[in-house]
Design a protein around this motif. Structure first.
Motif, PDB file in Angstrom:
ATOM      1  N   VAL A   1      -0.173 -13.094  -2.526  1.00 23.97           N
ATOM      2  CA  VAL A   1      -0.542 -12.737  -3.903  1.00 23.97           C
ATOM      3  C   VAL A   1      -1.683 -11.731  -3.839  1.00 23.97           C
ATOM      4  CG1 VAL A   1      -1.445 -13.571  -6.094  1.00 23.97           C
ATOM      5  CG2 VAL A   1       0.089 -15.025  -4.764  1.00 23.97           C
ATOM      6  N   PHE A   2      -1.538 -10.636  -4.569  1.00 18.70           N
ATOM      7  CA  PHE A   2      -2.571  -9.606  -4.549  1.00 18.70           C
ATOM      8  C   PHE A   2      -3.234  -9.451  -5.915  1.00 18.70           C
ATOM      9  CE2 PHE A   2       0.479  -8.483  -1.237  1.00 18.70           C
ATOM     10  CZ  PHE A   2      -0.368  -8.378  -0.147  1.00 18.70           C
ATOM     11  N   ASN A   3      -4.524  -9.161  -5.879  1.00 17.94           N
ATOM     12  CA  ASN A   3      -5.314  -8.863  -7.078  1.00 17.94           C
ATOM     13  C   ASN A   3      -5.618 -10.058  -7.967  1.00 17.94           C
ATOM     14  OD1 ASN A   3      -6.077  -6.103  -6.873  1.00 17.94           O
ATOM     15  ND2 ASN A   3      -3.915  -5.542  -7.188  1.00 17.94           N
ATOM     16  N   LEU A   4      -5.634 -11.225  -7.406  1.00 18.57           N
ATOM     17  CA  LEU A   4      -6.160 -12.383  -8.126  1.00 18.57           C
ATOM     18  C   LEU A   4      -7.195 -13.016  -7.196  1.00 18.57           C
ATOM     19  CD1 LEU A   4      -2.926 -13.930  -9.684  1.00 18.57           C
ATOM     20  CD2 LEU A   4      -4.798 -12.828 -10.919  1.00 18.57           C
ATOM     21  N   ASP A   5      -8.446 -13.124  -7.680  1.00 19.77           N
ATOM     22  CA  ASP A   5      -9.481 -13.572  -6.744  1.00 19.77           C
ATOM     23  C   ASP A   5      -9.991 -14.985  -7.007  1.00 19.77           C
ATOM     24  OD1 ASP A   5     -10.938 -13.126  -8.992  1.00 19.77           O
ATOM     25  OD2 ASP A   5     -12.178 -11.508  -8.160  1.00 19.77           O
ATOM     26  N   GLY A   6      -9.493 -15.635  -8.050  1.00 18.12           N
ATOM     27  CA  GLY A   6     -10.039 -16.945  -8.407  1.00 18.12           C
ATOM     28  C   GLY A   6      -9.412 -18.089  -7.621  1.00 18.12           C
ATOM     29  N   PRO A   7     -10.061 -19.245  -7.710  1.00 18.27           N
ATOM     30  CA  PRO A   7      -9.514 -20.422  -7.032  1.00 18.27           C
ATOM     31  C   PRO A   7      -8.247 -20.947  -7.693  1.00 18.27           C
ATOM     32  CG  PRO A   7     -11.458 -21.017  -8.305  1.00 18.27           C
ATOM     33  CD  PRO A   7     -11.340 -19.525  -8.377  1.00 18.27           C
ATOM     34  N   ASP A   8      -7.977 -20.489  -8.934  1.00 19.97           N
ATOM     35  CA  ASP A   8      -6.778 -20.988  -9.621  1.00 19.97           C
ATOM     36  C   ASP A   8      -5.507 -20.607  -8.868  1.00 19.97           C
ATOM     37  OD1 ASP A   8      -7.297 -18.333 -10.205  1.00 19.97           O
ATOM     38  OD2 ASP A   8      -6.765 -18.472 -12.330  1.00 19.97           O
TER      39      ASP A   8
ATOM     40  N   THR B   1       0.121  -2.274  -5.692  1.00 15.41           N
ATOM     41  CA  THR B   1      -1.041  -3.106  -6.027  1.00 15.41           C
ATOM     42  C   THR B   1      -2.165  -2.251  -6.615  1.00 15.41           C
ATOM     43  OG1 THR B   1      -1.753  -2.904  -3.725  1.00 15.41           O
ATOM     44  CG2 THR B   1      -0.640  -4.947  -4.351  1.00 15.41           C
ATOM     45  N   GLY B   2      -1.874  -0.949  -6.807  1.00 12.11           N
ATOM     46  CA  GLY B   2      -2.895  -0.042  -7.322  1.00 12.11           C
ATOM     47  C   GLY B   2      -3.318  -0.422  -8.741  1.00 12.11           C
ATOM     48  N   GLY B   3      -4.559  -0.035  -9.104  1.00 10.11           N
ATOM     49  CA  GLY B   3      -5.051  -0.294 -10.456  1.00 10.11           C
ATOM     50  C   GLY B   3      -5.099  -1.778 -10.790  1.00 10.11           C
ATOM     51  N   GLY B   4      -5.263  -2.588  -9.772  1.00 13.21           N
ATOM     52  CA  GLY B   4      -5.403  -4.028 -10.015  1.00 13.21           C
ATOM     53  C   GLY B   4      -4.121  -4.750 -10.382  1.00 13.21           C
ATOM     54  N   GLN B   5      -2.974  -4.072 -10.181  1.00 10.08           N
ATOM     55  CA  GLN B   5      -1.705  -4.758 -10.498  1.00 10.08           C
ATOM     56  C   GLN B   5      -1.546  -6.036  -9.680  1.00 10.08           C
ATOM     57  OE1 GLN B   5       2.064  -2.165 -10.530  1.00 10.08           O
ATOM     58  NE2 GLN B   5       0.546  -0.824  -9.594  1.00 10.08           N
TER      59      GLN B   5
ATOM     60  N   LEU C   1       0.832  -1.206   0.000  1.00  8.56           N
ATOM     61  CA  LEU C   1       0.000   0.000   0.000  1.00  8.56           C
ATOM     62  C   LEU C   1       0.862   1.250   0.000  1.00  8.56           C
ATOM     63  CD1 LEU C   1      -2.915  -0.836   2.464  1.00  8.56           C
ATOM     64  CD2 LEU C   1      -3.003  -0.552  -0.020  1.00  8.56           C
ATOM     65  N   GLU C   2       1.866   1.254   0.843  1.00  2.00           N
ATOM     66  CA  GLU C   2       2.727   2.426   0.982  1.00  2.00           C
ATOM     67  C   GLU C   2       3.401   2.754  -0.351  1.00  2.00           C
ATOM     68  OE1 GLU C   2       4.954   2.356   4.580  1.00  2.00           O
ATOM     69  OE2 GLU C   2       6.357   3.903   3.907  1.00  2.00           O
TER      70      GLU C   2
ATOM     71  N   GLY D   1      -6.684   0.446   2.214  1.00  3.46           N
ATOM     72  CA  GLY D   1      -6.472   0.433   0.770  1.00  3.46           C
ATOM     73  C   GLY D   1      -7.783   0.239   0.015  1.00  3.46           C
ATOM     74  N   LYS D   2      -7.685   0.230  -1.325  1.00  3.10           N
ATOM     75  CA  LYS D   2      -8.858  -0.097  -2.144  1.00  3.10           C
ATOM     76  C   LYS D   2      -9.110  -1.600  -2.017  1.00  3.10           C
ATOM     77  CE  LYS D   2      -9.314   3.739  -4.932  1.00  3.10           C
ATOM     78  NZ  LYS D   2      -7.995   4.358  -5.267  1.00  3.10           N
ATOM     79  N   PRO D   3     -10.356  -2.043  -2.263  1.00  5.59           N
ATOM     80  CA  PRO D   3     -10.608  -3.484  -2.185  1.00  5.59           C
ATOM     81  C   PRO D   3      -9.624  -4.248  -3.075  1.00  5.59           C
ATOM     82  CG  PRO D   3     -12.664  -2.291  -2.506  1.00  5.59           C
ATOM     83  CD  PRO D   3     -11.557  -1.266  -2.604  1.00  5.59           C
ATOM     84  N   THR D   4      -8.908  -5.172  -2.498  1.00  5.13           N
ATOM     85  CA  THR D   4      -7.839  -5.894  -3.195  1.00  5.13           C
ATOM     86  C   THR D   4      -7.826  -7.334  -2.703  1.00  5.13           C
ATOM     87  OG1 THR D   4      -6.493  -3.866  -3.167  1.00  5.13           O
ATOM     88  CG2 THR D   4      -5.331  -5.932  -3.629  1.00  5.13           C
TER      89      THR D   4
END
Ligand code: ATP
Ligand code: MG
Length: 429
Positions: free
Chosen positions: A133-140, A98-102, A93-94, A298-301
């Motif tokens: 791991v940030f910005n991946l929401d699937g079970p994969d 991870t901004g913009g879905g990176q 965050l600092e 932060g934004k939802p991530t």
């Protein structure tokens, strides 16, 4: 030794005889994570206390009773990190990475601190390798984390000794509904619960599920089941994870009582457990924490991660005798020189060899000594070969090449040919 000069209870030195195994373990994990495309991040060991309170949760064991918290000279409340996720989230965050879905796939390694009762496999300073791991929401991606650890157990030779336990905690909404049902059920049976569970019922009711108390466990048999409260999305996510584990052939056990000690998990939680270490059987644990980054400002991530305990895994390698032979030998060649002139020539020769063979583990005798004492040291070093520089060798500009482990007779090698010769017998490949 006076008391003040001892290490703090539960904080261990890792002695030179142990470090080869630690480095083998750490190196194996680091290589594996590199190969899967994860990048290392390094965070400070000390953070503001508030960070851990906000992320881990005020009513968890860690925050309630395990943190090393102190005031620094500015009067700020600081804490030695008890785990890595909070600091990792703060760092991403600092720095806005991870901004913009990176997507970020990160790992870290280092000491963690918890004031627990020290025992085998449980220490006050211990070490973790963790991954987020940030910005991946699937079970994969949940599956990938588990697949990587499965491969790691395979590489380390301990796969048969660990078992994967899985659960889904649902979203915070479905968990909230379940919590209400559980509290209602347990409150009606308040008197039958042990003291600790009565307290948890007020502060963190889901933690009652992982009680070790037999009476409370009996009460829990007919308690509402988390699985019945799962929302459709969490259910589909969980099924997706299991399908992927099935596809790769990774066995697992569904454990509806697995809730994990930290507040921030949602959906997937998992633990790799073993029965080879006694009571401290969890060697790696993790899960999904889709709400954490937002909770920390932060934004939802979406996020998912795990941490493994290095002490426990090293202990497992020792217990199961899965220690590769080559890690115990740290010297390939030991150079003995007799007399001042030979010592100078030996130093220069060693550097020439190192120029040509940077991976050769060449140790030059230090502290002079007689023929006998230098040979003793050469042998004790574990080296495969001794190099000998005495008056005769100096006169002929050769070096004596003596196998120490019974692979043939001593020969003389010209100085110019030494590196090439060593390359054929020591550093093949
Ligand atoms: P436990 O139930 O054993 O207390 P935990 O749930 O508190 O573990 P986590 O916070 O999930 O543990 O940490 C991940 C891993 O770190 C654990 O699975 C374990 O291997 C290791 N670990 C945790 N606490 C300690 C400790 N005090 N000493 C050694 N290793 C530890
Ligand atoms: Mg713990």
């Amino acid at each position: 030794m006076s008391k003040s000069l001892q290490a703090i209870r539960g904080m261990n030195d890792i002695l030179p005889e142990q470090t080869p195994l630690w480095r083998y373990f750490e190196g194996t994990v680091a290589r594996l994570l590199d190969n899967y495309g994860y990048k290392q991040i390094r965070m400070p060991i000390v953070e503001f206390t508030e960070l851990f309170k906000r992320s881990i949760g005020e009513v968890t064991d860690i925050v309630e009773k395990e943190m090393y918290t102190f005031e620094d000279r500015n009067g700020d409340s600081l804490t030695l990190r008890p785990e890595g996720t909070a600091a990792c989230v703060r760092a991403v965050l600092e720095h806005g990475i991870t901004g913009g879905g990176q997507v970020q796939k990160l790992w870290y390694i280092g000491p963690m601190f918890r004031h627990e009762r020290p025992q085998k496999g449980r220490y006050r300073q211990f070490h973790q390798i963790g991954l987020e791991v940030f910005n991946l929401d699937g079970p994969d991606i949940d599956a990938e984390l588990i697949i990587m650890t499965w491969r790691l157990w395979g590489e380390l030779g301990i796969r048969d000794a660990v078992k994967l336990e899985l659960n889904s905690l649902g979203t915070s909404e479905s968990r909230g509904r379940y919590r209400e049902a559980l509290v209602e059920y347990l409150s009606a049976r308040h008197d039958k619960l042990d003291e600790d569970s009565q307290r948890r019922l007020k502060t963190n009711p889901l933690r009652v599920l992982d009680t070790k108390n037999a009476d409370t466990q009996a009460v829990l048999v007919d308690a509402p089941k988390m699985a019945d409260y799962l929302d459709d999305e969490s259910r589909a996510h969980f099924e997706g994870l299991k399908a992927r584990l099935d596809a790769v052939g990774i066995p697992y056990v569904f454990n509806p009582k697995l809730v994990r000690g930290l507040d921030y998990y949602s959906k997937t939680v998992f633990e790799w457990v073993t029965d080879k270490l006694g009571a401290q059987g969890t060697v790696c644990a993790g899960g999904r924490y889709d709400g954490l980054v937002e909770q920390m400002g932060g934004k939802p991530t979406p996020g998912v991660g795990f941490a493994m305990g290095i002490e426990r895994l090293v202990l497992m390698l020792e217990t199961l005798e899965q220690i590769p032979q080559e890690i115990s030998r740290q010297v390939d060649v030991y150079l003995c020189a007799f007399g001042e002139e030979a010592e100078l020539a030996g130093l220069a020769l060693a550097e020439r060899v190192r120029d040509e063979l940077p991976n050769l583990r060449l140790q030059v005798n230090a502290g002079a000594g007689s023929f006998k004492s230098q040979f003793k040291k050469a042998d004790k070093s574990g080296a495969l070969y001794a190099l000998i520089l005495g008056d005769d060798e100096m006169a002929q500009q050769v070096v004596g090449f003596k196998p120490l482990r019974g692979q043939g007779e001593q020969q003389s090698i010209a100085w110019d040919a030494l590196a090439a010769h060593l390359a054929t017998c020591v550093v093949q490949g």
